[in-house]
Design a protein around this motif. Structure first.
Motif, PDB file in Angstrom:
ATOM      1  N   VAL A  97      -7.618   6.935   4.695  1.00  0.00           N
ATOM      2  CA  VAL A  97      -7.385   6.851   6.136  1.00  0.00           C
ATOM      3  C   VAL A  97      -7.624   8.234   6.732  1.00  0.00           C
ATOM      4  N   TYR A 135      -8.084   6.295  14.144  1.00  0.00           N
ATOM      5  CA  TYR A 135      -7.751   5.998  12.757  1.00  0.00           C
ATOM      6  C   TYR A 135      -8.939   5.262  12.138  1.00  0.00           C
ATOM      7  N   THR A 136      -9.535   5.836  11.104  1.00  0.00           N
ATOM      8  CA  THR A 136     -10.665   5.205  10.439  1.00  0.00           C
ATOM      9  C   THR A 136     -10.271   4.881   9.004  1.00  0.00           C
ATOM     10  N   SER A 137     -10.412   3.609   8.634  1.00  0.00           N
ATOM     11  CA  SER A 137     -10.138   3.163   7.269  1.00  0.00           C
ATOM     12  C   SER A 137     -11.430   3.143   6.480  1.00  0.00           C
ATOM     13  N   GLU A 160       0.835  -1.201   0.000  1.00  0.00           N
ATOM     14  CA  GLU A 160       0.000   0.000   0.000  1.00  0.00           C
ATOM     15  C   GLU A 160       0.869   1.251   0.000  1.00  0.00           C
ATOM     16  N   THR A 200      -4.723   6.400  -0.100  1.00  0.00           N
ATOM     17  CA  THR A 200      -3.698   5.420  -0.443  1.00  0.00           C
ATOM     18  C   THR A 200      -4.149   4.640  -1.678  1.00  0.00           C
ATOM     19  N   PRO A 217     -12.573   1.981   2.920  1.00  0.00           N
ATOM     20  CA  PRO A 217     -12.181   1.295   1.687  1.00  0.00           C
ATOM     21  C   PRO A 217     -12.889   1.869   0.467  1.00  0.00           C
ATOM     22  N   ARG A 255      -7.261   2.579   0.168  1.00  0.00           N
ATOM     23  CA  ARG A 255      -8.300   3.134   1.029  1.00  0.00           C
ATOM     24  C   ARG A 255      -8.044   4.601   1.329  1.00  0.00           C
TER      25      ARG A 255
END
Length: 124
Positions: free
Chosen positions: A53, A67-69, A32, A48, A71, A51
């Motif tokens: 972030v 931290y929230t991902s 990534e 990225t 997608p 995703r």
């Protein structure tokens, strides 16, 4: 998780992708890479290859972080608003399956059309 219904990421400005990658090094997968990143006074949003972030810095000292991902595969729709004559800010709205609306506000000079192309490449 960040409550996106009650908190918008406001006035994000461009951030050096190398600095963003260094800040997220423990979260990123081996394959990534950071494409583009933005930072506000304390919070940040990084796009990225896999995703988005979102980092929400909390507390007085800023040691606590959320931290929230997000997608790309969960994006159902997105919208960009370009700057106007008197309103120099731009906006990006993303609708996520199971999450709802995520609104990002950017400072003057951020290329939201480029973000729209990036999202189209990753989401469509």
């Amino acid at each position: 998780m960040i409550d996106f219904a009650n908190a918008a990421f406001v006035k994000l400005n461009e951030w050096d992708p190398a600095d963003a990658e260094a800040a997220l090094v423990e979260l990123l997968l081996d394959d990534e890479d950071v494409l583009v990143a933005f930072r506000g006074i304390r919070d940040s949003v990084t796009f990225t290859t896999k995703r988005i972030v979102a980092v929400n810095v909390q507390g007085m000292t800023g040691k606590k972080k959320d931290y929230t991902s997000l997608p790309y595969s969960r994006v159902q729709a997105f919208s960009v608003e370009t700057a106007g004559t008197f309103d120099r800010d731009t906006e990006l709205e993303l609708w996520f399956s199971g999450l709802g609306l995520v609104k990002l506000e950017f400072g003057a000079g951020v290329d939201v059309r480029g973000l729209s192309r990036l999202l189209a490449e990753r989401c469509l």
